[in-house]
Motif scaffolding. Structure first.
Motif, PDB file in Angstrom:
ATOM      1  N   TYR A 151      -5.815 -12.593 121.322  1.00  0.00           N
ATOM      2  CA  TYR A 151      -4.861 -11.877 121.975  1.00  0.00           C
ATOM      3  C   TYR A 151      -3.469 -12.092 121.149  1.00  0.00           C
ATOM      4  N   ALA A 152      -3.316 -12.986 120.601  1.00  0.00           N
ATOM      5  CA  ALA A 152      -1.854 -12.834 119.507  1.00  0.00           C
ATOM      6  C   ALA A 152      -1.573 -12.304 118.526  1.00  0.00           C
ATOM      7  N   GLU A 153      -3.287 -11.489 117.560  1.00  0.00           N
ATOM      8  CA  GLU A 153      -2.709 -11.181 116.622  1.00  0.00           C
ATOM      9  C   GLU A 153      -2.263 -10.183 115.987  1.00  0.00           C
TER      10      GLU A 153
ATOM     11  N   LYS B 185       0.477  -6.189 118.605  1.00  0.00           N
ATOM     12  CA  LYS B 185       0.546  -5.905 119.611  1.00  0.00           C
ATOM     13  C   LYS B 185      -0.041  -4.215 119.683  1.00  0.00           C
TER      14      LYS B 185
ATOM     15  N   MET C 276      -0.088 -11.205 128.001  1.00  0.00           N
ATOM     16  CA  MET C 276      -0.600 -12.382 127.081  1.00  0.00           C
ATOM     17  C   MET C 276       0.194 -12.465 126.360  1.00  0.00           C
ATOM     18  N   ARG C 277       1.061 -11.126 125.802  1.00  0.00           N
ATOM     19  CA  ARG C 277       1.917 -11.417 125.134  1.00  0.00           C
ATOM     20  C   ARG C 277       3.184 -11.769 125.375  1.00  0.00           C
TER      21      ARG C 277
ATOM     22  N   GLU D  46       3.579 -15.263 126.527  1.00  0.00           N
ATOM     23  CA  GLU D  46       3.172 -16.623 125.850  1.00  0.00           C
ATOM     24  C   GLU D  46       4.821 -16.684 125.356  1.00  0.00           C
TER      25      GLU D  46
ATOM     26  N   ARG E 190      -7.314 -16.123 123.466  1.00  0.00           N
ATOM     27  CA  ARG E 190      -5.718 -16.830 123.495  1.00  0.00           C
ATOM     28  C   ARG E 190      -5.694 -16.791 121.518  1.00  0.00           C
ATOM     29  N   GLN E 191      -5.787 -17.225 120.654  1.00  0.00           N
ATOM     30  CA  GLN E 191      -5.900 -16.193 119.560  1.00  0.00           C
ATOM     31  C   GLN E 191      -5.818 -15.030 119.314  1.00  0.00           C
TER      32      GLN E 191
END
Length: 500
Positions: A340-342, A344, A358-359, A362, A337-338
């Motif tokens: 994925y968030a790094e 765009k 996921m973006r 979130e 999950r971390q």
């Protein structure tokens, strides 16, 4: 790697007569031809990072006598002369008793292995599947728990310990394997070679070579010595050692060629592409990367995917490696999950679609309305066979109830059930559990538990009657919570995967 001094390989060739004595001394006076060495590991991909004479039984495979990790004993002086200082672990004992969590924390009886044969348990552990997330987590607890070792080790003390570590390696759980191995210390050759490879796969060459320095009782192979000499900046010594080892037949032709390219920068611009060995080891994998010829990890054992997580890799490679590991339960879903968030997503299709979903999800979670973005995310992850990973990442962030007939609410409920966050659990689509299943004898509980995991795994292939027997055995062993979660996951698999 053009930022390092390039040793002259031609210059090393002129000192071969002196090298013969040097290499003989380094090898302890025993130069075994490469063809005479035994296979290296039950896992098949561990590096040959220790010399053959110091690992009498390292060729262990299921069905053969496992290697024995000896207990440390005090050396006996041959004379009254003052000898070199030696260091030993004060708590050295039977490594089969080692673990990183207590039996109580693992939810297991401390005498789980009581009465079983260590060699048989070791083989059974290596064969035990655990594809359901609930059973994967249970197996990891079994492998890392501090349990009383079997009284019958068949002369192979430490075999159970190494099998537990190797099963974690096969699962890709490098952090857990390293923590377990460190409970025995790196001073044993079989422990050292696993810690050495774990560090290489995690991209920490300094730590890998540090194990060599902290293991004076271990005789590293020439390939490992040469690699570490270069890593510490002693390129000339590495080149001399390579030439001497090659001349004396202490290193095979493929490794010699690979190390030559590693040490000599003149090959960087030559355009020669080296053919990877049929059985890739972490050491050769890292050297391929160092010479500018990195290899994809997808066709390699799962543990190699851990190298994709390093920050010097591209985001797509890190995402794909993290997805592969999260699917297998080798890393926490929060880690994926971390990642994925790094950033765009820069493209569409495949992993980018999941990253984009996921973006969006979130952002919806942050806004307090995750259900608006949940259907799309669930669809993208289910198409990739990763709905269970999505559940592990975000189930706790979903509302407990949804509107009647609402698709998003139904998905949320399903994901929460998958993670065991909903009580009561749904009725499993399984044959009725045998409530009267007797508990196994105290001296066979470990074998019964491993057999139950195998039975439950058969439910994934449609053998629900066998899965029900395995679930009933978990209940009999006092592992009702694990059994209930496994039953729920088996019941929900068709909805999570979109298959009958």
């Amino acid at each position: 790697m053009t930022d390092r001094p390039a040793p002259s390989m031609r210059g090393t060739r002129r000192v071969i007569p002196a090298l013969a004595l040097t290499c003989a001394a380094l090898s302890g006076g025993l130069a075994l031809p490469v063809a005479a060495r035994e296979p290296l590991s039950a896992s098949d991909w561990l590096s040959g990072s220790v010399q053959a004479p110091q690992r009498e039984a390292s060729a262990w495979r299921p069905g053969q006598r496992p290697p024995r990790i000896p207990e440390r004993t005090q050396p006996v002086a041959a004379s009254g002369a003052v000898g070199p200082v030696q260091v030993s672990r004060l708590d050295g004992g039977n490594p089969d008793a080692a673990g990183t969590i207590t039996a109580r924390r693992a939810g297991l009886p401390i005498g789980l292995w009581q009465g079983s044969d260590a060699t048989g348990l070791a083989e059974q552990i290596l064969r035990t599947p655990a594809r359901l997330p609930a059973m994967n987590a249970l197996l990891q607890r079994v492998l890392t728990a501090q349990l009383t070792p079997p009284t019958a080790d068949g002369g192979a003390r430490g075999a159970l310990f190494l099998a537990r570590a190797d099963r974690l390696l096969d699962m890709g759980a490098l952090d857990q394997a390293a923590a377990l191995l460190l409970t025995a210390g790196p001073g044993d050759a079989e422990v050292f070679r696993r810690l050495f490879d774990i560090a290489l796969l995690q991209g920490d060459e300094a730590r890998a070579c540090g194990f060599m320095d902290s293991s004076p009782g271990v005789a590293p192979s020439f390939a490992a010595r040469i690699f570490c000499l270069a890593q510490t900046g002693d390129w000339a010594a590495a080149a001399i050692s390579l030439r001497g080892a090659e001349t004396l037949g202490l290193i095979d032709a493929h490794q010699a060629l690979l190390l030559t390219h590693f040490l000599d920068d003149t090959f960087v611009d030559g355009g020669d592409t080296l053919t990877p060995a049929p059985r890739m080891t972490p050491l050769e994998f890292r050297i391929h990367e160092a010479i500018g010829q990195p290899l994809p990890t997808t066709p390699l054992p799962l543990a190699f995917a851990q190298s994709d997580l390093r920050l010097n890799n591209g985001w797509k490679a890190r995402l794909e490696g993290a997805e592969r590991l999260a699917r297998a339960g080798a890393i926490p879903a929060t880690r994926l999950r971390q990642i994925y968030a790094e950033q765009k997503p820069a493209a569409s299709g495949g992993v980018w679609e999941r990253a984009g979903a996921m973006r969006t999800l979130e952002a919806a979670i942050a806004a307090g309305d995750p259900l608006t973005a949940l259907p799309r995310a669930f669809d993208e992850f289910r198409k990739a066979g990763m709905a269970d990973v999505l559940a592990a990442m975000i189930a706790a962030d979903l509302p407990e109830t949804g509107s009647a007939g609402d698709e998003a609410g139904a998905i949320a409920s399903r994901l929460r059930q998958w993670q065991g966050l909903v009580v009561p659990q749904p009725e499993p689509v399984l044959p009725e559990l045998q409530a009267d299943t007797p508990a196994p004898p105290a001296e066979r509980q470990g074998e019964a538990l491993l057999a139950a995991l195998t039975d439950i795994d058969a439910g994934i292939e449609g053998d629900l009657a066998r899965a029900a027997r395995g679930l009933a055995m978990l209940h009999a062993l006092g592992l009702a919570d694990d059994a209930d979660l496994a039953a729920t996951q088996l019941s929900l698999r068709p909805q999570m995967t979109g298959t009958p």
